[in-house]
Design an enzyme around this catalytic site. Structure first.
Site, PDB file in Angstrom:
ATOM      1  N   ARG A  67       0.855  -1.184   0.000  1.00 13.85           N
ATOM      2  CA  ARG A  67       0.000   0.000   0.000  1.00 13.85           C
ATOM      3  C   ARG A  67       0.890   1.233   0.000  1.00 13.85           C
ATOM      4  NH1 ARG A  67      -3.763   2.299   2.785  1.00 13.85           N
ATOM      5  NH2 ARG A  67      -2.595   4.034   1.882  1.00 13.85           N
ATOM      6  N   HIS A 121      12.807  -2.733   0.055  1.00 10.68           N
ATOM      7  CA  HIS A 121      12.393  -2.871  -1.338  1.00 10.68           C
ATOM      8  C   HIS A 121      13.404  -3.760  -2.071  1.00 10.68           C
ATOM      9  CE1 HIS A 121      10.379  -2.001  -5.049  1.00 10.68           C
ATOM     10  NE2 HIS A 121      11.553  -1.790  -5.609  1.00 10.68           N
TER      11      HIS A 121
HETATM   12  C1  GRF Z   1      10.110  -8.821   0.016  1.00  8.08           C
HETATM   13  O1  GRF Z   1      10.802  -9.188  -1.168  1.00  8.08           O
HETATM   14  C2  GRF Z   1      10.255  -7.352   0.285  1.00  8.08           C
HETATM   15  O2  GRF Z   1      11.480  -6.817  -0.123  1.00  8.08           O
HETATM   16  C3  GRF Z   1       9.141  -6.767  -0.565  1.00  8.08           C
HETATM   17  O3  GRF Z   1       8.084  -7.678  -0.452  1.00  8.08           O
HETATM   18  C4  GRF Z   1       8.596  -8.973  -0.141  1.00  8.08           C
HETATM   19  C5  GRF Z   1       7.942  -9.403   1.137  1.00  8.08           C
HETATM   20  O4  GRF Z   1       8.270 -10.738   1.461  1.00  8.08           O
HETATM   21  N1  GRF Z   1       8.818  -5.423  -0.155  1.00  8.08           N
HETATM   22  P1  GRF Z   1       7.861 -11.354   2.851  1.00  8.08           P
HETATM   23  O5  GRF Z   1       6.345 -11.172   3.000  1.00  8.08           O
HETATM   24  O6  GRF Z   1       8.594 -10.618   3.934  1.00  8.08           O
HETATM   25  O7  GRF Z   1       8.223 -12.796   2.778  1.00  8.08           O
END
Ligand code: GRF
Length: 224
Positions: free
Chosen positions: A96, A119
């Site tokens: 979001r 990210h």
């Molecule tokens: C990760 O790759 C993070 O960098 C991105 O979304 C993904 C989340 O993975 N923002 P998780 O839910 O922590 O396994």
């Protein structure tokens, strides 16, 4: 122990990594709650199993504009978090874009938001969804991970930490993701250890170089 809330929309592997870092004494924080916008997110089950309050706040339905709905959503999130009193919000796969309402509620008097995000790219490259896939499909030879403070524009804000890794020999998007996640799970807790203690300064607004792709202030780490 700095109280934090984790905001996540899915699987929660970063929640696991942060929770383990806390359990093993590597990160001096306490997860006061996990909040998701997706009622079926796996991260909520993980939180419950760990005895951590799991909250759901869905984007409200309705006929108002998407912007108005996002503001309403952020107001509901701020209210829901209030009793859990986190000092920082730690976003980990929270799908979001935030509004000034959430940023204002967690704004430090030194000007930045006490909200972090991870990210899966070397920002400002590949913002948005599925960044590992974007890097693989583009044919990039190097991919990366960024931890940053959150600002209103998507995947923007002062960079706290970045790490790159080679993907030239990867044969699938899944392989890139697997390598990236291994880095995320180490880098996020490691970075939170000094970010949560606010051991950094932010350059003043007028130090921003005009014409930068995503102009925002630089974060300068303050020595211990
Ligand atoms: C990760 O790759 C993070 O960098 C991105 O979304 C993904 C989340 O993975 N923002 P998780 O839910 O922590 O396994």
């Amino acid at each position: 122990m700095i109280p934090i809330a984790i905001l996540a929309s899915g699987r929660g592997s970063n929640f696991d990594a942060i929770h383990s870092a806390i359990q093993s004494g590597k990160l001096a924080a306490r997860i006061t709650c996990v909040l998701s916008d997706q009622p079926s997110a796996e991260v909520l089950e993980k939180a419950k199993r760990a005895g951590i309050p799991a909250l759901v706040e869905q984007l409200p339905a309705g006929t108002s504009s998407p912007d108005q709905r996002r503001v309403k959503h952020d107001e509901a999130i701020v209210r829901a978090l209030e009793t859990h009193a986190p000092h920082f919000l730690v976003m980990a796969g929270f799908m979001r874009r935030v509004t000034p309402t959430l940023l204002a509620a967690y704004r430090s008097d030194r000007g930045y938001s006490r909200i972090t995000n991870i990210h899966p790219s070397l920002l400002p490259a590949f913002p948005g969804m599925h960044a590992y896939s974007q890097a693989y499909r583009y044919g990039a030879q190097i991919a990366g991970v960024t931890v940053h403070l959150v600002e209103e524009m998507i995947d923007s804000g002062p960079i706290c930490a970045q790490e790159s890794f080679a993907i030239g020999d990867c044969r699938s998007e899944a392989e890139v993701e697997q390598r990236g996640l291994a880095i995320e799970h180490r880098l996020y807790p490691e970075t939170l250890a000094w970010v949560l203690e606010e051991r950094f300064e932010i350059e003043p607004r007028d130090a921003v170089v005009s014409g930068a792709i995503t102009p925002h202030r630089r974060l300068c780490v303050r020595p211990n």
